[in-house]
Design a protein around this motif. Structure first.
Motif, PDB file in Angstrom:
ATOM      1  N   HIS A 137       0.996  -1.248  -0.062  1.00  0.00           N
ATOM      2  CA  HIS A 137      -0.177  -0.043   0.035  1.00  0.00           C
ATOM      3  C   HIS A 137       0.862   1.226   0.125  1.00  0.00           C
ATOM      4  N   CYS A 138       1.885   1.121   0.210  1.00  0.00           N
ATOM      5  CA  CYS A 138       3.043   2.344   0.507  1.00  0.00           C
ATOM      6  C   CYS A 138       3.144   2.729  -1.023  1.00  0.00           C
ATOM      7  N   LEU A 139       3.104   1.980  -2.072  1.00  0.00           N
ATOM      8  CA  LEU A 139       3.274   2.385  -3.486  1.00  0.00           C
ATOM      9  C   LEU A 139       2.402   3.321  -3.992  1.00  0.00           C
ATOM     10  N   PHE A 140       1.001   3.414  -3.294  1.00  0.00           N
ATOM     11  CA  PHE A 140      -0.135   4.345  -3.542  1.00  0.00           C
ATOM     12  C   PHE A 140       0.077   5.646  -2.561  1.00  0.00           C
ATOM     13  N   ASN A 141       0.303   5.200  -1.371  1.00  0.00           N
ATOM     14  CA  ASN A 141       0.015   6.060  -0.237  1.00  0.00           C
ATOM     15  C   ASN A 141       1.363   7.066   0.038  1.00  0.00           C
ATOM     16  N   ILE A 142       2.358   6.611  -0.092  1.00  0.00           N
ATOM     17  CA  ILE A 142       3.513   7.292  -0.080  1.00  0.00           C
ATOM     18  C   ILE A 142       3.480   8.643  -1.061  1.00  0.00           C
ATOM     19  N   PRO A 143       3.274   8.482  -2.244  1.00  0.00           N
ATOM     20  CA  PRO A 143       3.042   9.716  -3.218  1.00  0.00           C
ATOM     21  C   PRO A 143       2.168  10.599  -2.809  1.00  0.00           C
ATOM     22  N   LEU A 144       0.987  10.038  -2.175  1.00  0.00           N
ATOM     23  CA  LEU A 144      -0.302  10.834  -1.769  1.00  0.00           C
ATOM     24  C   LEU A 144       0.334  11.496  -0.561  1.00  0.00           C
ATOM     25  N   ALA A 145       0.893  11.028   0.303  1.00  0.00           N
ATOM     26  CA  ALA A 145       1.256  11.826   1.523  1.00  0.00           C
ATOM     27  C   ALA A 145       2.421  13.031   1.145  1.00  0.00           C
ATOM     28  N   VAL A 146       3.197  12.605   0.448  1.00  0.00           N
ATOM     29  CA  VAL A 146       4.143  13.469  -0.259  1.00  0.00           C
ATOM     30  C   VAL A 146       3.531  14.705  -0.758  1.00  0.00           C
ATOM     31  N   TRP A 147       2.601  14.581  -1.592  1.00  0.00           N
ATOM     32  CA  TRP A 147       1.816  15.528  -2.359  1.00  0.00           C
ATOM     33  C   TRP A 147       0.934  16.604  -1.013  1.00  0.00           C
ATOM     34  N   ILE A 148       0.385  15.967  -0.289  1.00  0.00           N
ATOM     35  CA  ILE A 148      -0.334  16.585   0.715  1.00  0.00           C
ATOM     36  C   ILE A 148       0.616  17.409   1.492  1.00  0.00           C
ATOM     37  N   LEU A 149       1.688  16.672   1.993  1.00  0.00           N
ATOM     38  CA  LEU A 149       2.405  17.336   3.028  1.00  0.00           C
ATOM     39  C   LEU A 149       3.197  18.429   2.528  1.00  0.00           C
ATOM     40  N   GLU A 150       3.756  18.228   0.846  1.00  0.00           N
ATOM     41  CA  GLU A 150       4.667  19.277   0.200  1.00  0.00           C
ATOM     42  C   GLU A 150       3.701  20.502   0.196  1.00  0.00           C
ATOM     43  N   GLY A 151       2.453  20.625  -0.011  1.00  0.00           N
ATOM     44  CA  GLY A 151       1.487  21.821   0.060  1.00  0.00           C
ATOM     45  C   GLY A 151       1.467  22.573   1.370  1.00  0.00           C
ATOM     46  N   PHE A 152       1.326  21.661   2.416  1.00  0.00           N
ATOM     47  CA  PHE A 152       1.623  22.127   3.616  1.00  0.00           C
ATOM     48  C   PHE A 152       2.751  22.857   4.139  1.00  0.00           C
ATOM     49  N   MET A 153       4.055  22.177   3.823  1.00  0.00           N
ATOM     50  CA  MET A 153       5.323  22.648   4.003  1.00  0.00           C
ATOM     51  C   MET A 153       5.689  24.046   3.124  1.00  0.00           C
ATOM     52  N   SER A 154       5.244  24.083   2.002  1.00  0.00           N
ATOM     53  CA  SER A 154       5.221  25.162   1.124  1.00  0.00           C
ATOM     54  C   SER A 154       4.870  26.365   1.760  1.00  0.00           C
TER      55      SER A 154
END
Length: 265
Positions: A137-154
Motif C-alpha cells: 500500500h506504500c506504493l500508493f500512499n507515500i506519493p499521496l502523503a508527499v503531495w499533501i505534506l508538500e503543500g502544507f510545508m510550502s
C-alpha cells in the motif's frame, strides 16, 4: 428561506439512509431480511454481532486490517515527511518531473501490481504477513502523503528555517520542535488519507494474504454458502467496518477542513 434550510437536512438524511438500512439489517435474521420490507427489525437479534465478536476468524480479520493499516500509515508518514520537505525547500534537477512521477503511481490501477507483488513476496517469504500488505500500500500512499505534506510545508515561510539555524538549532531538533508543530494539520490530513485508502483497499490485501493476515474484507466473503448469503451477519460486519474510519474522521475533522482551505485536499 425555510426551504433552503431543508435542503441540507434532506441531503444528509439521503446520505445516511444506506447506513441506517445496513444498521437495521444487522439486527435482523437473514430470513426476516428476505421475508419482506420493514423499516425496523420485527424481532431484534444480537446473534450477528455475537458471532463476529466471539469467532476468532471474524475478529482477527478486524485486528489484521487495523495492524497493517496502522503500519502502512506509519511507514508512509516516516518516508513522506523528509521527501516532502526536500520538494518544498530545495530545487534540484528533475524535481518537478520526479514529483509528477510520484503522483502517477497513485493513478495506476491496483490490479496492475497484484501479480508482481504476489510473486515477489512469495519469493522473499513475506506472503501472508501484515508487513507485506503495508509495504504494498506504500506504493500508493507515500506519493499521496508527499503531495499533501508538500503543500502544507510550502505554506510555511523559509525564514522559519533560517531563524532556527541562526538560533543554533540542529536540523533534527528544528524539524521536531519547530517545523513539526507548524505542519501538524498536514500530518493529520495525510495520516487520514493513508489510513482510509489502505482500509478500503481489497485487491492487494486479499491477494497477498491467506490465513495469518487475512483482512476483514476478505473474511466477509465467508458469509456465502450453498444456502445463499448470511445477510444479517454481513450487515453487522459492515457496520463494524465503518466504525474505525468514523473514529479517525472524528479526530482529524478539523485538520481535513484546514486541508480543504489550503487547496491540497
Amino acid at each position: 428561506m425555510k426551504y433552503r434550510r431543508l435542503i441540507p437536512i434532506i441531503y444528509i438524511l439521503f446520505l445516511m439512509l444506506p447506513i441506517y438500512w445496513l444498521l437495521a439489517m444487522s439486527f435482523k435474521t437473514t430470513n426476516e431480511i428476505l421475508g419482506g420490507f420493514s423499516l425496523f427489525p420485527q424481532r431484534w437479534t444480537f446473534e450477528n454481532y455475537y458471532t463476529i465478536l466471539t469467532d476468532p476468524t471474524w475478529y482477527w480479520g478486524y485486528i489484521n486490517s487495523i495492524l497493517y493499516v496502522s503500519l502502512n500509515a506509519s511507514i508512509s508518514l516516516i518516508v513522506a515527511l523528509p521527501a516532502a520537505y526536500a520538494f518544498s525547500r530545495y530545487r534540484f534537477l528533475g524535481d518537478k518531473h520526479l514529483f509528477f512521477w510520484l503522483l502517477t503511481n497513485r493513478m495506476a490501477p491496483v490490479a496492475v501490481f497484484a501479480l508482481p507483488f504476489f510473486q515477489l513476496y512469495s519469493a522473499v517469504g513475506l506472503f501472508d504477513t501484515h508487513l507485506a500488505v503495508a509495504l504494498a500500500h506504500c506504493l500508493f500512499n507515500i506519493p499521496l502523503a508527499v503531495w499533501i505534506l508538500e503543500g502544507f510545508m510550502s505554506s510555511v515561510p523559509k525564514e522559519l528555517d533560517e531563524t532556527a539555524y541562526v538560533d543554533g538549532y540542529s536540523f533534527p531538533k528544528f524539524f521536531v520542535m519547530i517545523f513539526f508543530p507548524a505542519i501538524k494539520s498536514g500530518i493529520g490530513v495525510a495520516a487520514f488519507f493513508c489510513f482510509m485508502f489502505s482500509w478500503v483497499e481489497l485487491l492487494l490485501a486479499k491477494t497477498l494474504t491467506a490465513v495469518e493476515a487475512k483482512p476483514i474484507a476478505a473474511t466477509m466473503t465467508r458469509t456465502a454458502s450453498s444456502a445463499g448469503y448470511e445477510l444479517g451477519l454481513l450487515a453487522a460486519a459492515g457496520i463494524l467496518t465503518i466504525i474505525p474510519g468514523a473514529i479517525v474522521i472524528y479526530f482529524v475533522r478539523n485538520y481535513i477542513a484546514k486541508g480543504f482551505a489550503l487547496g491540497r485536499v
